[in-house]
Design an enzyme around this catalytic site. Structure first.
Site, mmCIF file in Angstrom:
data_model
loop_
_atom_site.group_PDB
_atom_site.id
_atom_site.type_symbol
_atom_site.label_atom_id
_atom_site.label_comp_id
_atom_site.label_asym_id
_atom_site.label_seq_id
_atom_site.Cartn_x
_atom_site.Cartn_y
_atom_site.Cartn_z
ATOM 1 N N SER A 126 0.812 -1.221 0.000
ATOM 2 C CA SER A 126 0.000 0.000 0.000
ATOM 3 C C SER A 126 0.846 1.272 0.000
ATOM 4 O O SER A 126 0.501 2.245 -0.672
ATOM 5 C CB SER A 126 -0.939 0.012 1.211
ATOM 6 N N HIS A 172 0.691 4.804 4.529
ATOM 7 C CA HIS A 172 0.152 5.324 3.277
ATOM 8 C C HIS A 172 0.624 6.753 3.021
ATOM 9 O O HIS A 172 1.011 7.101 1.905
ATOM 10 C CB HIS A 172 -1.373 5.283 3.314
#
Length: 224
Positions: A126, A172
């Site tokens: 991610s 992220h």
């Protein structure tokens, strides 16, 4: 725009997808479970745990980016990598695209090291995928095309990072920032004779900074 050969077909993206899928299959086979593949010995050895990085497991900030918790985690990340990566790789070129991906991956790991507890277990592509979102935004700005869809994509995924349990928001964000920074270092270098050298130098500086952050945080955790 970044020095890529025109007409190049994506190669790095399918290789990265295949690598992630192969490692998931391996961990699922070791754990004898698709849904609980995180019980595999390889998963436990490679997942990012800041406290274990501090004790000398220096490989975890990299290897964790190729592991996934269950099939849904894998599918969502690989779909995003496939869709966004196939747009970016021809623009940046294979080597430059891979460099952005890896710098973003390290950026996500560095953010986890800085802002997560020493016992946190974090894995997934991610951070690197968010880095590609940041890269896509920078490329769109450089081409002077509308960026509304890219911004919407980033915002929606950041909201999901907050509302869905078990997702590392800081990972992220770290990937997003470093992916954008690495891409900016590539696309804003003027087309001079030593352009590739300047681009490589900028990426090396970013990588050194990220590795220094990881090493410094690991030292601090170990000291505590």
């Amino acid at each position: 725009m970044a020095g890529a050969e025109p007409g190049g077909r994506p190669l790095v993206v399918p290789v990265l997808v295949a690598l992630n899928v192969a490692l998931f299959a391996l961990t699922a086979a070791q754990a004898r479970s698709i849904g609980s593949n995180d019980a595999a010995p390889l998963f436990r050895e490679w997942v990012l745990v800041p406290g274990l990085v501090a004790t000398g497991d220096w490989w975890r900030p990299v290897t964790a980016g190729f592991l996934h918790y269950g099939p849904l985690h894998l599918v969502f990340n690989m779909m995003a990598l496939w869709v966004i990566g196939r747009e970016l790789e021809p623009v940046l070129g294979r080597v430059r695209f891979l460099a952005v991906y890896l710098v973003a991956l390290l950026g996500g790991s560095a953010a986890v090291m800085l802002f997560s507890s020493p016992g946190s277990l974090v894995a997934g592509a991610s951070g690197a995928v968010f880095g590609l979102m940041g890269a896509l935004f920078v490329v769109a700005r450089r081409l002077r095309v509308p960026t509304g869809q890219v911004v919407g994509l980033v915002v929606v995924n950041l909201v999901l990072s907050v509302v869905v349990p078990g997702i590392s928001l800081v990972g992220h964000l770290g990937g997003l920032v470093l992916g954008a920074a690495a891409t900016a270092a590539l696309v804003h270098v003027p087309p001079v004779r030593n352009r590739t050298v300047l681009q490589a130098g900028a990426l090396v500086v970013l990588t050194v900074v990220v590795l220094t952050v990881i090493a410094g945080r690991a030292a601090a955790v170990a000291f505590v």
